[in-house]
Design a protein around this motif. Structure first.
Motif, short mmCIF file in Angstrom:
data_model
loop_
_atom_site.label_atom_id
_atom_site.label_comp_id
_atom_site.label_asym_id
_atom_site.label_seq_id
_atom_site.Cartn_x
_atom_site.Cartn_y
_atom_site.Cartn_z
N UNK A 1 0.73 -1.35 0.06
CA UNK A 1 -0.09 0.12 0.15
C UNK A 1 0.90 1.26 -0.07
N UNK A 2 0.44 2.24 -1.00
CA UNK A 2 1.46 3.32 -1.05
C UNK A 2 3.00 2.92 -1.27
N UNK A 3 3.76 3.43 -0.67
CA UNK A 3 5.14 2.95 -0.71
C UNK A 3 5.53 2.04 -0.03
N UNK A 4 4.67 1.32 0.96
CA UNK A 4 4.96 0.24 1.90
C UNK A 4 4.49 -1.09 1.57
N UNK A 5 5.13 -2.14 1.92
CA UNK A 5 5.00 -3.40 2.16
C UNK A 5 4.61 -4.03 3.44
N UNK A 6 3.83 -4.72 3.70
CA UNK A 6 3.52 -5.23 5.14
C UNK A 6 3.13 -6.86 4.95
N UNK A 7 3.67 -7.47 5.93
CA UNK A 7 3.73 -8.86 6.04
C UNK A 7 2.32 -9.23 6.88
N UNK A 8 1.45 -10.03 6.36
CA UNK A 8 0.19 -10.43 7.31
C UNK A 8 0.14 -11.98 7.43
N UNK A 9 0.23 -12.42 8.77
CA UNK A 9 0.05 -13.72 9.24
C UNK A 9 -1.11 -14.32 8.77
#
Length: 219
Positions: free
Chosen positions: A28-36
């Motif tokens: 999202x946007x300029x970010x990446x995020x790990x979801x379990x």
């Protein structure tokens, strides 16, 4: 698997490929995020999980900023928050839109509530069908004065919870012009609403495969 380390930091600037083992990476946007990945009771399917009230302030600020940017483009004059995790998001979005307040819906019935301003409530991760969603009748004048209402939740998966919110608002004589959430999950909610459902990112459902988990077809 403990989810304590998740939602605390942004992920590396690279995508993960299937089969997935314990996480799914979103952007999202300029970010990446790990979801379990959480295994559902059938043991053969899983969902990616996001609990915004357990995220670090840094991650939460980035999610809220992304969501608020979408909200400002809709020019709402009233924000309605879905319990439980949508309430904090709704308050933040209302502030960003320079509103004086927002309207919270609730699953806790007070003695002065009107049962007609309620609807059954359930979700894929909280399937307790004894819950009900309520609107405090004292907030009706705020809804009546609003022309563009945006309803906010944390995650929209099957759309059942959001449908409950729409039904409660309908009993109050209003309807939202849009819904906002951090994550839309699968496509099962699509086609249920007459207004756009907008999110920071989307996630599919997953099924077991050799070596881990893969996206379910059509999700």
């Amino acid at each position: 698997m403990s989810t304590l380390p998740f939602w605390q930091h942004f992920a590396p600037d690279e995508d993960l490929s299937a089969p997935y083992t314990d996480r799914f990476r979103v952007r999202f946007g300029s970010h990446r995020l790990d979801l379990p990945l959480r295994i559902l009771p059938d043991g053969q399917s899983a969902v990616s999980s996001l609990l915004v009230n357990q995220a670090s302030f840094r991650v939460m600020d980035a999610l809220s900023e992304n969501l608020a940017e979408i909200a400002r483009s809709l020019a709402p004059d009233l924000i309605v928050g879905m319990p439980t995790l949508g309430l904090g998001l709704a308050a933040t979005i209302a502030r960003t839109c320079r509103h004086e307040r927002y309207v919270p819906l609730s699953t806790s019935r007070k003695f002065w509530y009107d049962e007609r301003l309620s609807a059954p409530l359930s979700s894929i991760t909280s399937p307790d069908k004894t819950k009900r969603l309520y609107l405090d009748p004292n907030l009706l004048p705020l809804l009546g004065a609003a022309k563009r209402i945006v309803i906010v939740d944390d995650v929209v998966s099957t759309g059942v919870s959001l449908e409950a919110g729409v039904r409660v608002l309908a009993e109050a004589g209003v309807s939202p012009c849009a819904a906002l959430c951090v994550m839309t999950q699968s496509q099962r909610w699509q086609g249920k609403f007459s207004f756009p459902v907008m999110s920071c990112f989307s996630s599919p459902l997953f099924q077991r495969s050799q070596g881990g988990w893969v996206e379910q077809a059509g999700t």
